[in-house]
Design a protein around this motif. Structure first.
Motif, mmCIF file in Angstrom:
data_model
loop_
_atom_site.group_PDB
_atom_site.id
_atom_site.type_symbol
_atom_site.label_atom_id
_atom_site.label_comp_id
_atom_site.label_asym_id
_atom_site.label_seq_id
_atom_site.Cartn_x
_atom_site.Cartn_y
_atom_site.Cartn_z
ATOM 1 N N LEU A 16 0.818 -1.207 0.000
ATOM 2 C CA LEU A 16 0.000 0.000 0.000
ATOM 3 C C LEU A 16 0.854 1.259 0.000
ATOM 4 O O LEU A 16 0.482 2.263 -0.612
ATOM 5 C CB LEU A 16 -0.922 0.004 1.227
ATOM 6 C CG LEU A 16 -1.901 -1.166 1.350
ATOM 7 C CD1 LEU A 16 -2.774 -0.993 2.588
ATOM 8 C CD2 LEU A 16 -2.766 -1.307 0.104
ATOM 9 N N SER A 20 0.705 4.062 -2.889
ATOM 10 C CA SER A 20 0.363 5.423 -2.477
ATOM 11 C C SER A 20 1.430 6.422 -2.901
ATOM 12 O O SER A 20 1.119 7.538 -3.340
ATOM 13 C CB SER A 20 0.179 5.474 -0.960
ATOM 14 O OG SER A 20 -0.882 4.628 -0.559
ATOM 15 N N ASN A 91 2.275 4.170 7.479
ATOM 16 C CA ASN A 91 1.765 2.997 6.767
ATOM 17 C C ASN A 91 2.545 1.727 7.069
ATOM 18 O O ASN A 91 2.007 0.624 6.984
ATOM 19 C CB ASN A 91 1.799 3.273 5.257
ATOM 20 C CG ASN A 91 1.722 2.005 4.447
ATOM 21 O OD1 ASN A 91 0.666 1.420 4.267
ATOM 22 N ND2 ASN A 91 2.869 1.542 3.941
ATOM 23 N N VAL A 141 -2.501 4.416 9.379
ATOM 24 C CA VAL A 141 -3.129 3.346 8.608
ATOM 25 C C VAL A 141 -3.396 2.165 9.533
ATOM 26 O O VAL A 141 -2.487 1.459 9.951
ATOM 27 C CB VAL A 141 -2.250 2.920 7.414
ATOM 28 C CG1 VAL A 141 -2.918 1.789 6.644
ATOM 29 C CG2 VAL A 141 -1.998 4.117 6.493
ATOM 30 N N SER A 143 -6.408 -1.119 10.433
ATOM 31 C CA SER A 143 -6.994 -2.224 9.671
ATOM 32 C C SER A 143 -8.200 -2.747 10.422
ATOM 33 O O SER A 143 -8.555 -2.247 11.502
ATOM 34 C CB SER A 143 -5.973 -3.352 9.473
ATOM 35 O OG SER A 143 -5.803 -4.065 10.694
ATOM 36 N N LEU A 184 -7.215 5.649 9.030
ATOM 37 C CA LEU A 184 -7.759 4.920 7.879
ATOM 38 C C LEU A 184 -7.857 3.445 8.245
ATOM 39 O O LEU A 184 -6.848 2.802 8.529
ATOM 40 C CB LEU A 184 -6.848 5.085 6.656
ATOM 41 C CG LEU A 184 -6.762 6.463 6.014
ATOM 42 C CD1 LEU A 184 -5.907 6.389 4.746
ATOM 43 C CD2 LEU A 184 -8.144 7.004 5.681
ATOM 44 N N THR A 186 -8.267 0.023 6.882
ATOM 45 C CA THR A 186 -8.158 -0.607 5.569
ATOM 46 C C THR A 186 -8.899 -1.936 5.521
ATOM 47 O O THR A 186 -8.977 -2.670 6.507
ATOM 48 C CB THR A 186 -6.687 -0.871 5.200
ATOM 49 O OG1 THR A 186 -6.136 -1.799 6.147
ATOM 50 C CG2 THR A 186 -5.882 0.409 5.238
ATOM 51 N N TYR A 189 -6.498 -5.904 0.814
ATOM 52 C CA TYR A 189 -5.880 -5.494 -0.448
ATOM 53 C C TYR A 189 -4.855 -6.528 -0.881
ATOM 54 O O TYR A 189 -4.244 -7.211 -0.059
ATOM 55 C CB TYR A 189 -5.236 -4.109 -0.292
ATOM 56 C CG TYR A 189 -6.275 -3.019 -0.184
ATOM 57 C CD1 TYR A 189 -6.808 -2.418 -1.311
ATOM 58 C CD2 TYR A 189 -6.770 -2.639 1.066
ATOM 59 C CE1 TYR A 189 -7.792 -1.449 -1.216
ATOM 60 C CE2 TYR A 189 -7.751 -1.679 1.177
ATOM 61 C CZ TYR A 189 -8.269 -1.084 0.029
ATOM 62 O OH TYR A 189 -9.256 -0.141 0.128
ATOM 63 N N PHE A 234 -6.689 1.655 -2.693
ATOM 64 C CA PHE A 234 -6.355 2.234 -1.391
ATOM 65 C C PHE A 234 -5.675 3.577 -1.590
ATOM 66 O O PHE A 234 -5.956 4.542 -0.867
ATOM 67 C CB PHE A 234 -5.428 1.314 -0.596
ATOM 68 C CG PHE A 234 -4.843 1.990 0.620
ATOM 69 C CD1 PHE A 234 -5.570 2.056 1.795
ATOM 70 C CD2 PHE A 234 -3.591 2.596 0.566
ATOM 71 C CE1 PHE A 234 -5.048 2.712 2.910
ATOM 72 C CE2 PHE A 234 -3.071 3.246 1.676
ATOM 73 C CZ PHE A 234 -3.805 3.307 2.848
ATOM 74 N N VAL A 253 -11.524 2.287 4.318
ATOM 75 C CA VAL A 253 -11.107 2.304 2.915
ATOM 76 C C VAL A 253 -11.282 0.880 2.393
ATOM 77 O O VAL A 253 -10.440 0.012 2.612
ATOM 78 C CB VAL A 253 -9.643 2.759 2.743
ATOM 79 C CG1 VAL A 253 -9.300 2.884 1.265
ATOM 80 C CG2 VAL A 253 -9.405 4.073 3.445
ATOM 81 N N GLY A 254 -12.402 0.640 1.751
ATOM 82 C CA GLY A 254 -12.725 -0.692 1.265
ATOM 83 C C GLY A 254 -14.065 -1.154 1.812
ATOM 84 O O GLY A 254 -14.408 -0.854 2.961
#
Length: 294
Positions: A16, A20, A91, A141, A143, A184, A186, A189, A234, A253-254
């Protein structure tokens, strides 16, 4: 140092972070790509973006989040290059599989060093200049494991949960200085971190948790195949998040992350626990009681 918007992205050499870095560079940002192996990582980024070796909008920053000296040097490099970055994206992360009994303490320590302690140290080093400038956005970031602790990933879930609580606390502290915080969450991905190659595997497939592992592995792989999205999606979500002017925001995000956040709000904790158990095929309460370690 001009009005060029700058963004620091940790873990920019793959997954990711890599997607990004490429996306934001193409959209005109000055990307400071922080990673352990700058030589190989920057070559890959330049190949993917078409950036020249001396392109001032793509800067490599050597960073090992488990090394205090590396963090201090990285902060100095960032400040010398752009002053206060417009955005700092945490991240970088690692993944691990295994039950609590199976995962060594050293893994827990490395997980928290990479996900929490290192990011905190880097943020502390950059905050004074960001405060003086009176702007900036810090993006953490997280999850699905940060929303709800997931079986067989306790160290990862615990570290992501700690990351979120840190972000929530820090947001109120830095908002008066014009600095916003975004979490964020996630979804799934298609990156190395969801594969065996990108995961530290501590599972004992022949041990007492074998009934868990057998079903969870099968169902987990099937779910990932169905849910995994392109890392570029993402990156687009991150790019949108960087435009926020709110002091604090937590967004998924997703689609799978969005559904989990909704379920977490609507269902009681016991209900979500049972839903997780059934989805992953974990034996019912007491089903394995009385089994020995041998």
């Amino acid at each position: 140092m001009g009005s060029q918007r700058s963004v620091v992205i940790t873990g920019a050499s793959r997954g990711l972070g890599f997607a990004s870095a490429c996306h934001l560079y193409r959209n005109g940002w000055h990307v400071l790509a922080a990673m352990r192996s700058v030589d190989t990582g920057m070559k890959a980024l330049r190949d993917a973006t078409g950036a020249a070796d001396d392109d001032p909008r793509l800067t490599g920053v050597t960073l090992d989040l488990t090394d205090t000296g590396s963090i201090e040097t990285a902060a100095q490099t960032i400040t010398a290059a752009v002053g206060a970055p417009h955005a700092l994206v945490h991240n970088a992360g690692i993944s691990a599989a295994g039950m609590v009994e199976e995962t060594p303490t050293s893994l827990w320590e490395r997980m928290f060093a990479t996900t929490v302690f290192g990011p905190v140290a880097l943020t502390k080093a950059l905050l004074p200049e960001m405060r003086r400038t009176g702007r900036g956005r810090i993006v953490l970031v997280s999850s699905q494991g940060g929303v709800r602790g997931m079986p067989a990933t306790a160290p990862y879930s615990a570290a992501k949960g700690a990351l979120e609580r840190w972000g929530e606390a820090m947001a109120a502290e830095v908002a008066p200085f014009g600095i916003g915080v975004t979490i964020l969450v996630t979804g799934t991905y298609d990156t190395e971190i969801i594969t065996d190659a990108g995961t530290t595997d501590c599972r004992d497939l022949a041990g007492v948790y074998a009934p868990h592992h057998a079903t969870m592995d099968k169902r987990g792989r099937a779910a990932m195949r169905m849910a995994a999205r392109s890392p570029e999606k993402f990156a687009a979500g991150l790019s949108k998040a960087l435009e926020s002017t709110k002091p604090f925001v937590k967004v998924p995000v997703g689609p799978d992350a969005r559904m989990l956040m909704i379920a977490n709000r609507l269902l009681p904790a016991a209900g979500l626990h049972q839903m997780t158990r059934l989805m992953m095929g974990i034996p019912r309460f007491g089903a394995l009681g009385g089994q020995s370690n041998g």
